[in-house]
Design an enzyme around this catalytic site. Structure first.
Site, PDB file in Angstrom:
ATOM      1  N   VAL A 131       0.815  -1.225   0.000  1.00 62.64           N
ATOM      2  CA  VAL A 131       0.000   0.000   0.000  1.00 62.64           C
ATOM      3  C   VAL A 131       0.844   1.268   0.000  1.00 62.64           C
ATOM      4  O   VAL A 131       0.315   2.359  -0.079  1.00 62.64           O
ATOM      5  CB  VAL A 131      -0.998   0.038   1.191  1.00 62.64           C
ATOM      6  CG1 VAL A 131      -2.104  -0.966   0.977  1.00 62.64           C
ATOM      7  CG2 VAL A 131      -0.306  -0.202   2.529  1.00 62.64           C
TER       8      VAL A 131
ATOM      9  N   GLU B 290       5.134   3.246   0.321  1.00 60.94           N
ATOM     10  CA  GLU B 290       6.497   3.280   0.838  1.00 60.94           C
ATOM     11  C   GLU B 290       6.499   4.360   1.895  1.00 60.94           C
ATOM     12  O   GLU B 290       6.282   5.527   1.590  1.00 60.94           O
ATOM     13  CB  GLU B 290       7.481   3.664  -0.279  1.00 60.94           C
ATOM     14  CG  GLU B 290       7.572   2.651  -1.385  1.00 60.94           C
ATOM     15  CD  GLU B 290       8.819   1.781  -1.300  1.00 60.94           C
ATOM     16  OE1 GLU B 290       9.671   2.040  -0.439  1.00 60.94           O
ATOM     17  OE2 GLU B 290       8.920   0.842  -2.100  1.00 60.94           O
TER      18      GLU B 290
ATOM     19  N   TYR C 179       9.797   4.331   6.736  1.00 61.68           N
ATOM     20  CA  TYR C 179      10.461   3.119   7.205  1.00 61.68           C
ATOM     21  C   TYR C 179      10.880   2.196   6.093  1.00 61.68           C
ATOM     22  O   TYR C 179      11.749   1.376   6.244  1.00 61.68           O
ATOM     23  CB  TYR C 179       9.489   2.307   8.070  1.00 61.68           C
ATOM     24  CG  TYR C 179       9.146   2.974   9.336  1.00 61.68           C
ATOM     25  CD1 TYR C 179      10.056   2.987  10.377  1.00 61.68           C
ATOM     26  CD2 TYR C 179       7.926   3.599   9.504  1.00 61.68           C
ATOM     27  CE1 TYR C 179       9.746   3.607  11.558  1.00 61.68           C
ATOM     28  CE2 TYR C 179       7.612   4.217  10.685  1.00 61.68           C
ATOM     29  CZ  TYR C 179       8.528   4.217  11.708  1.00 61.68           C
ATOM     30  OH  TYR C 179       8.230   4.829  12.875  1.00 61.68           O
TER      31      TYR C 179
ATOM     32  N   VAL D 120       5.265  -0.699   2.936  1.00 65.35           N
ATOM     33  CA  VAL D 120       4.108  -0.896   3.814  1.00 65.35           C
ATOM     34  C   VAL D 120       3.124  -1.825   3.105  1.00 65.35           C
ATOM     35  O   VAL D 120       2.791  -1.604   1.937  1.00 65.35           O
ATOM     36  CB  VAL D 120       3.396   0.449   4.112  1.00 65.35           C
ATOM     37  CG1 VAL D 120       2.286   0.234   5.134  1.00 65.35           C
ATOM     38  CG2 VAL D 120       4.384   1.493   4.610  1.00 65.35           C
TER      39      VAL D 120
ATOM     40  N   ASP E  50       7.058  15.791  10.018  1.00 64.31           N
ATOM     41  CA  ASP E  50       6.650  15.496   8.637  1.00 64.31           C
ATOM     42  C   ASP E  50       5.135  15.373   8.552  1.00 64.31           C
ATOM     43  O   ASP E  50       4.612  14.478   7.899  1.00 64.31           O
ATOM     44  CB  ASP E  50       7.327  14.209   8.155  1.00 64.31           C
ATOM     45  CG  ASP E  50       7.210  14.024   6.640  1.00 64.31           C
ATOM     46  OD1 ASP E  50       7.036  15.036   5.930  1.00 64.31           O
ATOM     47  OD2 ASP E  50       7.284  12.883   6.162  1.00 64.31           O
TER      48      ASP E  50
END
Length: 305
Positions: A10, A12, A15, A18, A138
């Site tokens: 779903v 990026e 981390y 995803v 962010d």
């Protein structure tokens, strides 16, 4: 990772990749974040442990995406184990929600009560992070996940979060999508505080009202031009020390404009709150905690939060 069945990728995140996944034993849909933080010979690096303990602490808030568990996986490729973070899954975000109101078969403004509710929840989540000594750094509509059925907004992707309990640490510049970036970050200040998140909150607030970014720059220079054109070029009187920041003298000197036409459907209380989130001097910018008590929220039923 036999416990989970990956359904689809779903995105990026900060981390790494995803995935939407199914926990086989419970049937619960979760978000799996495959971290780029590989473990060394000693086990999990301290930075990853800090990040995880921070996420566990922060996810006690209803308005921060909940970290359900952490999974260690042996990776066959290079023999180094990986770390997966398992989060609750939410299927949409504020950016998609705003986009669905701007384009598509039925363009329409976001209902004022919806904006009020989402902004209140955002301030609750940000206040919670700040109370625990964490800057998000962010915040943007893509990082605000929604449970549309319950009308709940949750802060996600705290991958750039840093504990700010060490005062005036020199932070790295490469953060925050430009449209939501605080002026002190754009001007190269390496010392910043919780106020950077409140500047982002203001930009997100305006975007919910306008259904498009308030300051849509595609470079740091363009971004500052957008901000200065609307809010006026800041002076040392307004923002002590601003003239000593990087590239300061290349900017035209503009007078502040009336912000109301930029957010035409916002009443006086909303405009006042927006103005307070966008103050130039970080020390003058309203805090998330103070924002929760602003008159803009007086007509909101706060008992539901």
């Amino acid at each position: 990772m036999e416990k989970y069945e990956k359904l689809e990728k779903v995105g990026e995140g900060t981390y790494g990749k995803v995935y939407k996944a199914l926990e086989k034993s419970t049937g619960q849909v979760v978000a799996l974040k495959k971290t780029r933080l590989e473990m060394d010979e000693e086990g999990v690096p301290p930075t990853a442990l800090r990040e995880v303990s921070l996420l566990q602490m922060l996810s006690q808030s209803l308005y921060v995406v909940r970290l359900l568990s952490v999974e260690h996986v042996d990776c066959a490729k290079n023999g180094k184990p990986l770390l997966y973070l398992v989060f609750e899954y939410l299927d949409t975000d504020l950016k998609k929600f705003i986009d669905s109101h701007r384009k598509g078969p039925n363009p329409r403004p976001l209902p004022p009560q919806q904006i009020q509710s989402f902004l209140f929840q955002l301030c609750k989540g940000v206040s919670h992070c700040h109370a625990h000594g964490v800057l998000h750094r962010d915040l943007k509509p893509q990082n605000l996940l929604l449970d549309k059925d319950k009308g709940v907004l949750k802060i996600a992707d705290l991958g750039l979060a840093r504990a700010f309990t060490v005062p005036l640490k020199s932070y790295t510049h490469e953060i925050v999508t430009l449209s939501y970036r605080a002026p002190e970050v754009l001007l190269g200040s390496s010392h910043y505080s919780t106020a950077v998140d409140m500047s982002s909150v203001g930009c997100i607030f305006a975007e919910m009202v306008r259904r498009q970014a308030l300051f849509p720059g595609d470079s740091e220079f363009q971004q500052l031009l957008h901000i200065f054109r609307l809010l006026g070029t800041p002076s040392d009187e307004q923002w002590p020390g601003v003239s000593s920041l990087r590239d300061w003298h290349v900017y035209p000197q503009w007078e502040p404009q009336n912000s109301a036409p930029a957010v035409p459907s916002l009443g006086p209380d909303g405009l006042d709150l927006l103005t307070k989130t966008l103050k130039y001097d970080p020390a003058d910018r309203i805090s998330a905690k103070a924002a929760l008590d602003h008159p803009y929220f007086d007509t909101l039923d706060k008992s539901q939060f």
